[in-house]
Scaffold this motif. Structure first.
Motif, PDB file in Angstrom:
ATOM      1  N   GLY A   1       0.794  -1.220   0.000  1.00 28.90           N
ATOM      2  CA  GLY A   1       0.000   0.000   0.000  1.00 28.90           C
ATOM      3  C   GLY A   1       0.829   1.274   0.000  1.00 28.90           C
ATOM      4  O   GLY A   1       0.337   2.345  -0.367  1.00 28.90           O
ATOM      5  N   GLU A   2       2.086   1.163   0.394  1.00 34.18           N
ATOM      6  CA  GLU A   2       2.961   2.331   0.416  1.00 34.18           C
ATOM      7  C   GLU A   2       3.708   2.532  -0.896  1.00 34.18           C
ATOM      8  O   GLU A   2       4.406   3.528  -1.078  1.00 34.18           O
ATOM      9  N   LEU A   3       3.575   1.580  -1.820  1.00 36.86           N
ATOM     10  CA  LEU A   3       4.245   1.698  -3.115  1.00 36.86           C
ATOM     11  C   LEU A   3       3.366   2.459  -4.100  1.00 36.86           C
ATOM     12  O   LEU A   3       2.135   2.425  -4.015  1.00 36.86           O
ATOM     13  N   GLU A   4       3.989   3.132  -5.043  1.00 42.46           N
ATOM     14  CA  GLU A   4       3.250   3.833  -6.097  1.00 42.46           C
ATOM     15  C   GLU A   4       3.093   2.886  -7.282  1.00 42.46           C
ATOM     16  O   GLU A   4       3.967   2.767  -8.137  1.00 42.46           O
ATOM     17  N   LEU A   5       1.951   2.204  -7.310  1.00 44.76           N
ATOM     18  CA  LEU A   5       1.687   1.223  -8.348  1.00 44.76           C
ATOM     19  C   LEU A   5       0.394   1.568  -9.086  1.00 44.76           C
ATOM     20  O   LEU A   5      -0.540   2.118  -8.488  1.00 44.76           O
ATOM     21  N   SER A   6       0.356   1.245 -10.369  1.00 42.67           N
ATOM     22  CA  SER A   6      -0.885   1.361 -11.121  1.00 42.67           C
ATOM     23  C   SER A   6      -1.797   0.204 -10.731  1.00 42.67           C
ATOM     24  O   SER A   6      -1.377  -0.750 -10.074  1.00 42.67           O
ATOM     25  N   GLU A   7      -3.072   0.295 -11.138  1.00 43.69           N
ATOM     26  CA  GLU A   7      -3.999  -0.792 -10.825  1.00 43.69           C
ATOM     27  C   GLU A   7      -3.530  -2.106 -11.429  1.00 43.69           C
ATOM     28  O   GLU A   7      -3.648  -3.172 -10.821  1.00 43.69           O
ATOM     29  N   ARG A   8      -2.990  -2.041 -12.634  1.00 45.64           N
ATOM     30  CA  ARG A   8      -2.490  -3.251 -13.301  1.00 45.64           C
ATOM     31  C   ARG A   8      -1.307  -3.835 -12.531  1.00 45.64           C
ATOM     32  O   ARG A   8      -1.252  -5.040 -12.285  1.00 45.64           O
ATOM     33  N   GLN A   9      -0.368  -2.972 -12.127  1.00 42.99           N
ATOM     34  CA  GLN A   9       0.785  -3.437 -11.363  1.00 42.99           C
ATOM     35  C   GLN A   9       0.356  -4.010 -10.014  1.00 42.99           C
ATOM     36  O   GLN A   9       0.927  -4.992  -9.538  1.00 42.99           O
ATOM     37  N   ARG A  10      -0.649  -3.394  -9.400  1.00 38.60           N
ATOM     38  CA  ARG A  10      -1.117  -3.891  -8.108  1.00 38.60           C
ATOM     39  C   ARG A  10      -1.734  -5.282  -8.255  1.00 38.60           C
ATOM     40  O   ARG A  10      -1.529  -6.146  -7.402  1.00 38.60           O
ATOM     41  N   SER A  11      -2.476  -5.503  -9.342  1.00 38.47           N
ATOM     42  CA  SER A  11      -3.056  -6.828  -9.575  1.00 38.47           C
ATOM     43  C   SER A  11      -1.960  -7.870  -9.774  1.00 38.47           C
ATOM     44  O   SER A  11      -2.050  -8.991  -9.253  1.00 38.47           O
ATOM     45  N   ILE A  12      -0.931  -7.503 -10.520  1.00 37.55           N
ATOM     46  CA  ILE A  12       0.190  -8.420 -10.733  1.00 37.55           C
ATOM     47  C   ILE A  12       0.910  -8.684  -9.410  1.00 37.55           C
ATOM     48  O   ILE A  12       1.281  -9.822  -9.098  1.00 37.55           O
ATOM     49  N   MET A  13       1.106  -7.626  -8.626  1.00 36.27           N
ATOM     50  CA  MET A  13       1.786  -7.758  -7.344  1.00 36.27           C
ATOM     51  C   MET A  13       1.019  -8.717  -6.428  1.00 36.27           C
ATOM     52  O   MET A  13       1.618  -9.600  -5.786  1.00 36.27           O
ATOM     53  N   GLU A  14      -0.307  -8.577  -6.359  1.00 38.35           N
ATOM     54  CA  GLU A  14      -1.108  -9.448  -5.499  1.00 38.35           C
ATOM     55  C   GLU A  14      -0.990 -10.900  -5.949  1.00 38.35           C
ATOM     56  O   GLU A  14      -0.921 -11.811  -5.113  1.00 38.35           O
ATOM     57  N   TYR A  15      -0.962 -11.124  -7.253  1.00 39.03           N
ATOM     58  CA  TYR A  15      -0.854 -12.511  -7.742  1.00 39.03           C
ATOM     59  C   TYR A  15       0.522 -13.090  -7.428  1.00 39.03           C
ATOM     60  O   TYR A  15       0.636 -14.274  -7.075  1.00 39.03           O
ATOM     61  N   LEU A  16       1.566 -12.267  -7.560  1.00 42.60           N
ATOM     62  CA  LEU A  16       2.911 -12.739  -7.233  1.00 42.60           C
ATOM     63  C   LEU A  16       3.009 -13.109  -5.756  1.00 42.60           C
ATOM     64  O   LEU A  16       3.588 -14.140  -5.397  1.00 42.60           O
ATOM     65  N   ILE A  17       2.437 -12.278  -4.896  1.00 39.75           N
ATOM     66  CA  ILE A  17       2.471 -12.556  -3.459  1.00 39.75           C
ATOM     67  C   ILE A  17       1.709 -13.848  -3.159  1.00 39.75           C
ATOM     68  O   ILE A  17       2.149 -14.676  -2.359  1.00 39.75           O
ATOM     69  N   GLY A  18       0.560 -14.019  -3.815  1.00 39.03           N
ATOM     70  CA  GLY A  18      -0.204 -15.242  -3.618  1.00 39.03           C
ATOM     71  C   GLY A  18       0.481 -16.486  -4.146  1.00 39.03           C
ATOM     72  O   GLY A  18       0.135 -17.601  -3.760  1.00 39.03           O
ATOM     73  N   SER A  19       1.477 -16.296  -5.025  1.00 34.45           N
ATOM     74  CA  SER A  19       2.205 -17.429  -5.604  1.00 34.45           C
ATOM     75  C   SER A  19       3.436 -17.812  -4.794  1.00 34.45           C
ATOM     76  O   SER A  19       4.122 -18.782  -5.140  1.00 34.45           O
ATOM     77  N   LEU A  20       3.764 -17.034  -3.752  1.00 30.82           N
ATOM     78  CA  LEU A  20       4.945 -17.344  -2.947  1.00 30.82           C
ATOM     79  C   LEU A  20       4.744 -18.643  -2.173  1.00 30.82           C
ATOM     80  O   LEU A  20       3.643 -18.951  -1.718  1.00 30.82           O
TER      81      LEU A  20
END
Length: 499
Positions: free
Chosen positions: A138-157
């Protein structure tokens, strides 16, 4: 006329079959653990007024009657009248088949748990590993697309905080399940941002990268340079603990080598464990998705934990609106038809969501039933050595489900058993085939190896060769190199360091 040949290289991504919105929704719900499913249902009910919780009631059936044309308004001119007729026809077409679609509005009944009024089973902190990472995102400056990718990467850990899926595999999954067509370069850019979060080493794709990420966080020093050289240039020697070769290559004396060893031991090979995943559960919230009950006679049964999942149905008020449409369609104005079209859209969405929840329940039940059948001995005696070799393909073959579906089911879900609470991934392990064709679980071999090391003479610890010989005597024909690998994986040092 001279002919020329032009060679062109083109990269395309094609899907064998198009994924419908319903299949995508089902895939998303299957992957959710029960706590997140309850949150998703709450969000869906907030967004869709046609979806509500209910008592056990049946809905009236609806049948579509003949479609009559919209009455003509002679006060409008020709163009206005034609536009209105076109819009009315479009509305009627959209509402066509309304009664047939809604003859049986589905109801989702949360399955009976071990007790209807079961209290929520929560162990540890209220903040999960995923939530702790997402707070930092939440403290990072991400676009909505980047945030969706970030959430999927975290869920894949994995449980240890490492990403063991290839970026190509992640790109394929994003395209299929989330309709995000991302390049590996784009994924790598988001992954680099994930790797800047705490704890250091999170999001690494290998142990080597994990350690280097932690070293990079250290302030500049001579020790930091040496640590980086060891991991970058002498990683194989580091893994095999060949410190004599490392000290020679770096021109270090005994004191310097011991100091370097001390600093490297402070690195964490499992950064996810420090935030409460799998290894360290003291900080993690765990709500079991399955409750397995083993009777004294060996009978094993299970239920889905649905204590937080409400029963769902299509709203009665929305159903009544559709019924009014059938009875009074001749007198409906265009505005009323538009309102009814909105009603139908919400009812359709509610029906689709209820069916997706039901599909999730069926999929989880089939998967857990197959796992119990394959690992029945473990559920009887609770002995880890009783776990037989089992991979995703084995469960997929027994259930008839896709391999990807089994993978999503086994991700981030837990099982409460008579012997404790386990992640679903715990029941999967590779196999080892002997010369006689007997299939042994690597867990069984590791359990035997651990038992030998625990009972060895601490003044004269056994070498890997000796351990291999003893395992062979017990019926486990494992080579010395395999023994060394299993020993390292279980955290046991070499013989000279076990004194």
């Amino acid at each position: 006329m001279a002919q020329t040949q032009i060679q062109e290289q083109r990269q395309e991504q094609r899907l064998g079959q198009s994924i419908s919105a319903q299949q995508l929704l089902q895939a998303q719900l299957v992957e959710l653990p029960v706590a997140q499913l309850a949150e998703r249902i709450e969000t869906e009910m907030h967004d869709n007024p046609a979806l509500e919780t209910t008592a056990d009631e049946d809905f009236p059936e609806y049948q579509e009657g003949p479609d009559d044309p919209e009455p003509t308004d002679t006060a409008d001119d020709y163009e206005q009248q034609r536009e209105r007729e076109e819009r009315s026809d479009a509305l009627d077409a959209a509402l066509e088949g309304l009664g047939r679609d809604d003859e049986e509005l589905p109801v989702y009944h949360a399955g009976q748990s071990m007790a209807d009024d079961r209290e929520e089973m929560i162990y540890g902190s209220q903040l999960s590993f995923f939530d702790q990472i997402m707070q930092q995102v939440g403290e990072l400056e991400l676009s909505e697309r980047q945030r969706s990718i970030m959430e999927y990467l975290i869920g894949s850990l994995d449980d240890d905080g490492l990403l063991r899926k290839s970026l190509e595999a992640v790109a394929d999954e994003l395209a299929v399940y989330h309709n995000i067509d991302a390049t590996t370069a784009e994924l790598l850019d988001v992954l680099r941002q994930l790797q800047q979060l705490d704890p250091p080493g999170i999001g690494a794709r290998s142990l080597q990268e994990c350690l280097l990420l932690q070293i990079d966080r250290r302030p500049p020093s001579h020790a930091k340079k040496l640590m980086k050289r060891v991991i970058e240039d002498h990683f194989d020697e580091f893994i095999k603990k060949h410190w004599d070769k490392i000290s020679t290559a770096l021109n270090l004396n005994i004191t310097q080598t011991e100091a370097l060893q001390h600093e490297l031991r402070r690195l964490n090979p499992k950064p996810g464990a420090s935030m409460g995943e799998a290894v360290g559960r003291s900080m993690q919230q765990i709500t079991p998705d399955f409750i397995v009950d083993t009777q004294d006679d060996g009978t094993v049964t299970f239920t889905l934990n649905s204590s937080d999942v409400p029963q769902l149905q299509v709203s009665q008020s929305f159903a009544n609106l559709l019924k009014d449409y059938q009875n009074n369609r001749e007198s409906l104005s265009r505005q009323m038809k538009e309102a009814l079209l909105y009603t139908k859209q919400k009812v359709d969405a509610a029906q689709s969501f209820i069916e997706a929840v039901n599909s999730r329940r069926r999929t989880l039940s089939r998967t857990m039933q197959a796992i119990i059948q394959l690992q029945h001995r473990f559920f009887e005696d609770g002995d880890e050595a009783s776990l037989r070799p089992m991979i995703l393909k084995d469960v997929a073959a027994r259930t008839g489900l896709d391999l990807s579906t089994i993978s999503r089911v086994s991700n981030s879900k837990y099982v409460l058993t008579r012997w404790g609470i386990f992640p679903l991934k715990f029941f999967f392990s590779d196999g080892f085939v002997t010369e006689s064709g007997e299939e042994l679980s690597t867990r069984e071999i590791k359990a035997a190896l651990k038992d030998i090391i625990d009972n060895e003479d601490k003044k004269k610890p056994l070498s890997d060769d000796a351990l291999s010989d003893l395992l062979k005597e017990q019926g486990y024909p494992v080579a010395r190199r395999t023994v060394a690998k299993y020993r390292d994986q279980m955290g046991f040092p070499v013989a000279r360091l076990r004194k």
